[in-house]
Design a protein around this motif. Structure first.
Motif, short mmCIF file in Angstrom:
data_model
loop_
_atom_site.label_atom_id
_atom_site.label_comp_id
_atom_site.label_asym_id
_atom_site.label_seq_id
_atom_site.Cartn_x
_atom_site.Cartn_y
_atom_site.Cartn_z
N LYS A 96 0.85 -1.19 0.00
CA LYS A 96 0.00 0.00 0.00
C LYS A 96 0.89 1.24 0.00
O LYS A 96 1.78 1.38 0.83
N LYS A 97 0.61 2.13 -0.92
CA LYS A 97 1.43 3.33 -1.10
C LYS A 97 1.59 4.13 0.19
O LYS A 97 2.68 4.56 0.53
N ASN A 98 0.49 4.31 0.93
CA ASN A 98 0.54 5.15 2.14
C ASN A 98 1.26 4.44 3.30
O ASN A 98 1.58 5.06 4.30
N MET A 99 1.54 3.13 3.18
CA MET A 99 2.23 2.38 4.23
C MET A 99 3.71 2.15 3.91
O MET A 99 4.49 1.78 4.78
N GLN A 100 4.08 2.37 2.66
CA GLN A 100 5.46 2.13 2.26
C GLN A 100 6.39 3.16 2.88
O GLN A 100 6.04 4.33 2.99
N GLN A 101 7.53 2.68 3.30
CA GLN A 101 8.57 3.59 3.79
C GLN A 101 9.92 2.93 3.55
O GLN A 101 10.12 1.77 3.87
N MET A 102 10.84 3.70 2.96
CA MET A 102 12.17 3.21 2.68
C MET A 102 13.16 4.16 3.35
O MET A 102 13.02 5.37 3.25
N LEU A 103 14.13 3.61 4.06
CA LEU A 103 15.14 4.41 4.74
C LEU A 103 16.53 4.00 4.27
O LEU A 103 16.77 2.81 4.02
N ARG A 104 17.41 4.96 4.16
CA ARG A 104 18.81 4.65 3.86
C ARG A 104 19.56 4.72 5.19
O ARG A 104 19.52 5.73 5.88
N CYS A 105 20.22 3.63 5.54
CA CYS A 105 20.89 3.53 6.85
C CYS A 105 22.37 3.23 6.70
O CYS A 105 22.82 2.67 5.70
N TYR A 106 23.09 3.61 7.75
CA TYR A 106 24.50 3.26 7.88
C TYR A 106 24.64 2.46 9.17
O TYR A 106 24.21 2.91 10.23
N PHE A 107 25.18 1.25 9.05
CA PHE A 107 25.37 0.38 10.20
C PHE A 107 26.86 0.07 10.36
O PHE A 107 27.55 -0.14 9.37
N GLU A 108 27.31 0.03 11.59
CA GLU A 108 28.61 -0.54 11.92
C GLU A 108 28.34 -1.76 12.78
O GLU A 108 27.69 -1.65 13.82
N VAL A 109 28.78 -2.90 12.30
CA VAL A 109 28.50 -4.17 12.97
C VAL A 109 29.83 -4.86 13.26
O VAL A 109 30.57 -5.18 12.33
N TRP A 110 30.12 -5.08 14.53
CA TRP A 110 31.35 -5.77 14.94
C TRP A 110 31.00 -7.21 15.28
O TRP A 110 30.14 -7.46 16.14
N ILE A 111 31.65 -8.13 14.63
CA ILE A 111 31.42 -9.55 14.88
C ILE A 111 32.73 -10.19 15.34
O ILE A 111 33.75 -10.06 14.67
N THR A 112 32.68 -10.84 16.50
CA THR A 112 33.83 -11.58 17.01
C THR A 112 33.42 -13.05 16.98
O THR A 112 32.83 -13.56 17.94
N PRO A 113 33.72 -13.74 15.86
CA PRO A 113 33.21 -15.10 15.66
C PRO A 113 33.62 -16.09 16.75
O PRO A 113 32.81 -16.90 17.19
N TRP A 114 34.87 -16.02 17.20
CA TRP A 114 35.34 -17.01 18.17
C TRP A 114 34.72 -16.82 19.55
O TRP A 114 34.74 -17.73 20.36
N LEU A 115 34.14 -15.66 19.82
CA LEU A 115 33.44 -15.42 21.07
C LEU A 115 31.92 -15.45 20.89
O LEU A 115 31.17 -15.29 21.85
N HIS A 116 31.49 -15.62 19.64
CA HIS A 116 30.06 -15.62 19.30
C HIS A 116 29.39 -14.32 19.77
O HIS A 116 28.30 -14.34 20.31
N GLU A 117 30.08 -13.20 19.53
CA GLU A 117 29.57 -11.90 19.94
C GLU A 117 29.30 -11.02 18.73
O GLU A 117 30.06 -11.04 17.76
N VAL A 118 28.22 -10.26 18.83
CA VAL A 118 27.88 -9.26 17.82
C VAL A 118 27.54 -7.98 18.55
O VAL A 118 26.78 -7.98 19.52
N TYR A 119 28.12 -6.87 18.07
CA TYR A 119 27.88 -5.57 18.69
C TYR A 119 27.59 -4.59 17.56
O TYR A 119 28.33 -4.54 16.57
N VAL A 120 26.50 -3.85 17.68
CA VAL A 120 26.12 -2.87 16.64
C VAL A 120 26.15 -1.49 17.30
O VAL A 120 25.13 -1.03 17.80
N PRO A 121 27.33 -0.84 17.30
CA PRO A 121 27.44 0.46 17.98
C PRO A 121 26.85 1.64 17.22
O PRO A 121 26.52 2.66 17.83
N VAL A 122 26.71 1.50 15.88
CA VAL A 122 26.23 2.63 15.08
C VAL A 122 25.06 2.22 14.20
O VAL A 122 25.17 1.28 13.41
N VAL A 123 23.93 2.92 14.36
CA VAL A 123 22.76 2.75 13.50
C VAL A 123 22.27 4.16 13.18
O VAL A 123 21.72 4.85 14.03
N LEU A 124 22.51 4.60 11.96
CA LEU A 124 22.07 5.93 11.52
C LEU A 124 21.14 5.78 10.32
O LEU A 124 21.54 5.26 9.29
N CYS A 125 19.89 6.21 10.48
CA CYS A 125 18.92 6.11 9.38
C CYS A 125 18.28 7.47 9.16
O CYS A 125 18.14 8.25 10.07
#
Length: 125
Positions: A96-125
């Motif tokens: 539906k046209k009135n429900m559509q919304q598109m955002l351009r975002c910048y994410f910084e995602v840190w993944i430490t595989p050997w510790l099974h950790e994910v940290y997302v310190p930056v989310v800018l939309c």
């Protein structure tokens, strides 16, 4: 025994240790990192509907105590409500046209595989 006093530096590389390098936007690890960014956006958003990644515009990766992904991602509003908590893979974008919304975002995602950790310190939309 003859030792040469001539020093030959290693071939010059355009990639320096610790510097971000471009990576394919179709790379499965990039797509997974983008999903972590979207999840973080959804958790902080007041929208009634979930968003999901529509297109990854640009991706870079930096090796720093794990992998740091620098992502430019277009995200769109889906038909799935937050309170439903479905898998984003089964969510379709709003039609539906009135429900559509598109955002351009910048994410910084840190993944430490050997510790099974994910940290997302930056989310800018």
């Amino acid at each position: 025994c003859v030792v040469s006093a001539t020093y030959l530096p290693p071939p010059h590389s355009t990639v320096k240790p610790g510097f971000p390098v471009p990576v394919s936007t179709n790379n499965p690890r990039v797509r997974k990192a983008a999903r972590f960014g979207v999840d973080r956006y959804n958790n902080g958003s007041n929208d009634l509907f979930l968003f999901k990644e529509a297109q990854i515009q640009k991706a870079m990766v930096q090796i720093v105590r794990g992998l740091k992904y620098l992502l430019h991602v277009d995200i769109g509003r889906t038909t799935c409500e937050k309170r439903e908590h479905p898998s984003l893979d089964s969510c379709h974008f709003q039609r539906k046209k009135n429900m559509q919304q598109m955002l351009r975002c910048y994410f910084e995602v840190w993944i430490t595989p050997w510790l099974h950790e994910v940290y997302v310190p930056v989310v800018l939309c």
